[in-house]
Design an enzyme around this catalytic site. Structure first.
Site, PDB file in Angstrom:
ATOM      1  N   PRO A   1       0.797  -1.235   0.000  1.00  0.00           N
ATOM      2  CA  PRO A   1       0.000   0.000   0.000  1.00  0.00           C
ATOM      3  C   PRO A   1       0.831   1.289   0.000  1.00  0.00           C
ATOM      4  O   PRO A   1       0.633   2.158  -0.839  1.00  0.00           O
ATOM      5  CB  PRO A   1      -0.846  -0.129   1.278  1.00  0.00           C
ATOM      6  CG  PRO A   1      -0.951  -1.609   1.508  1.00  0.00           C
ATOM      7  CD  PRO A   1       0.369  -2.172   1.049  1.00  0.00           C
TER       8      PRO A   1
ATOM      9  N   THR B   1       3.854   2.901  -4.620  1.00  0.00           N
ATOM     10  CA  THR B   1       4.014   4.358  -4.632  1.00  0.00           C
ATOM     11  C   THR B   1       4.199   4.788  -3.180  1.00  0.00           C
ATOM     12  O   THR B   1       3.294   4.587  -2.358  1.00  0.00           O
ATOM     13  CB  THR B   1       2.757   5.056  -5.195  1.00  0.00           C
ATOM     14  OG1 THR B   1       2.470   4.500  -6.481  1.00  0.00           O
ATOM     15  CG2 THR B   1       2.976   6.549  -5.338  1.00  0.00           C
TER      16      THR B   1
ATOM     17  N   LYS C   1       7.058   9.669 -10.617  1.00  0.00           N
ATOM     18  CA  LYS C   1       5.662   9.238 -10.425  1.00  0.00           C
ATOM     19  C   LYS C   1       4.882  10.302  -9.634  1.00  0.00           C
ATOM     20  O   LYS C   1       3.750  10.667  -9.971  1.00  0.00           O
ATOM     21  CB  LYS C   1       5.671   7.886  -9.685  1.00  0.00           C
ATOM     22  CG  LYS C   1       4.379   7.477  -9.035  1.00  0.00           C
ATOM     23  CD  LYS C   1       3.412   6.859  -9.995  1.00  0.00           C
ATOM     24  CE  LYS C   1       2.078   6.587  -9.335  1.00  0.00           C
ATOM     25  NZ  LYS C   1       1.036   6.236 -10.266  1.00  0.00           N
TER      26      LYS C   1
END
Ligand code: NAD
Length: 333
Positions: free
Chosen positions: A94, A129, A204
């Site tokens: 996550p 991420t 990103k």
């Protein structure tokens, strides 16, 4: 000192094994592509799956063994075991806290218990991420043990993951990137080298900063235009053939019927896209790193506050596509 025969045997079996840790919405689909393109029909190769939720690993193993009965799919009890048995370890978790704990409590300690020859042949790929500084600390701990690591966050969402069409934005030493590239190519179409450790995440986060702001302003413009009497399809055509056009207006337009013939999430009750909660997470990563870098982020800060307000006032929009910010504005006077 020459490696012992036992060590050479472990080296050979570990080099034929890949572990995938984190079989969530993205990880499951990525693991599916990797497994079916490389492992499904090669019984000498082993694919190891691991998730804190044992049902996810069980369901992956059962589904694929039914289709490929000769394949070797193993369930690792935890990330420590997943590291001990494979020379390639992919993580899709996550966010920062989970990456920190999986690497510091399991992967790095497991590497410390392996002979040097096995550690040197180990490559860790983290596609989560997360915070750039956390990613750099984790990569530094892995490389200090003698293994290699890249950060390889993705763009393309669950649809891209399913289709094996993700974009990977990769950070790490060039040699580690070269090792990771053929593996990432089995899960994605574009593999972009962004620079040293943490650079994939930096790219990103900057991309999602643009996206998060754009989606809000497209919602604002589409709503204002309709209140001025414009048909949404006409307004979308104008924006998309003019200087305001962007992905949020031409692909992810938030207004039903604005893109005839296309099916953005708004046509399905804002289901099946990129969750507002994940966008809020990414805006938070951008605003935190901007504070550290003393880089101004007036629109990023405003966008983060808006996504946060959407989730606070309409919690049901947290799991819907982030273009549902339009629905939130629409209901305001
Ligand atoms: P998810 O929450 O569906 O999946 C995470 C998985 O990790 C879950 O299966 C969870 O059980 C597992 N996990 C958590 N802690 C663990 C631990 N300690 N050990 C082993 N497994 C553990 O999340 P997702 O949507 O798959 O997203 C994963 C990452 O990809 C996130 O960082 C997200 O920001 C990023 N991302 C998501 C999308 C998207 O559209 N969902 C798009 C691009 C990037």
């Amino acid at each position: 000192m020459r490696p012992s025969t036992r060590c050479l045997q472990s080296l050979a079996s570990r080099s034929k094994s890949t572990s995938f840790i984190g079989l969530g919405k993205m990880g499951y689909e990525m693991a599916h592509n990797l497994f079916s393109k490389q492992f499904a029909k090669s019984p000498d190769l082993q694919f190891v799956v691991c998730d804190v939720n044992p049902d996810s690993s069980r369901s992956f193993r059962e589904n694929f063994l039914e289709r490929y009965p000769n394949a070797r799919i193993k369930i690792a009890a935890d990330p420590h075991e997943a590291t001990a048995v494979s020379s390639t370890i992919i993580t899709m978790l996550p966010s920062s806290p989970q990456v920190k704990s999986v690497y510091s409590d399991a992967i790095v300690p497991a590497l410390s218990q392996l002979p040097a020859e096995l550690v040197q042949s180990t490559l860790c790929i983290d596609s989560t991420t997360l915070d750039v500084d956390v990613a750099r600390d984790v990569a530094s701990a892995v490389t200090q043990r003698g293994a290699q690591m890249v950060d390889a966050p993705v763009s393309g969402g669950v649809t891209g993951a399913k289709a094996g069409a993700l974009s990977f934005l990769v950070g790490g030493p060039q040699q580690s990137f070269d090792l990771s590239r053929p593996i990432l190519s089995l899960m994605g179409q574009r593999i972009i080298y962004c620079g040293s450790s943490g650079s994939g995440l930096a790219a990103k986060i900057c991309n999602n900063l643009v996206l998060g702001v754009e989606q809000i302003v497209v919602a604002e413009a589409m709503l204002l235009g309709q209140r001025l009497g414009l048909d949404p399809a006409v307004l979308a055509t104008v924006i998309n053939s003019s200087t305001g056009g962007c992905w949020s207006s031409s692909v992810n337009n938030p207004v039903p019927s604005a893109l005839p013939g296309k099916s953005p999430p708004c046509e399905r009750g804002y289901e099946g896209g990129f969750a507002t909660a994940l966008m809020l997470k990414d805006m938070g990563l951008a605003t935190d790193i901007a504070v550290n870098q003393r880089s101004p982020l007036p629109l990023g800060n405003a966008a983060k506050a808006i996504y946060s307000e959407v989730i606070e006032k309409k919690p049901e929009l947290g799991t819907k596509d982030f273009s549902s910010v339009y629905q939130y504005f629409e209901k305001q006077s």
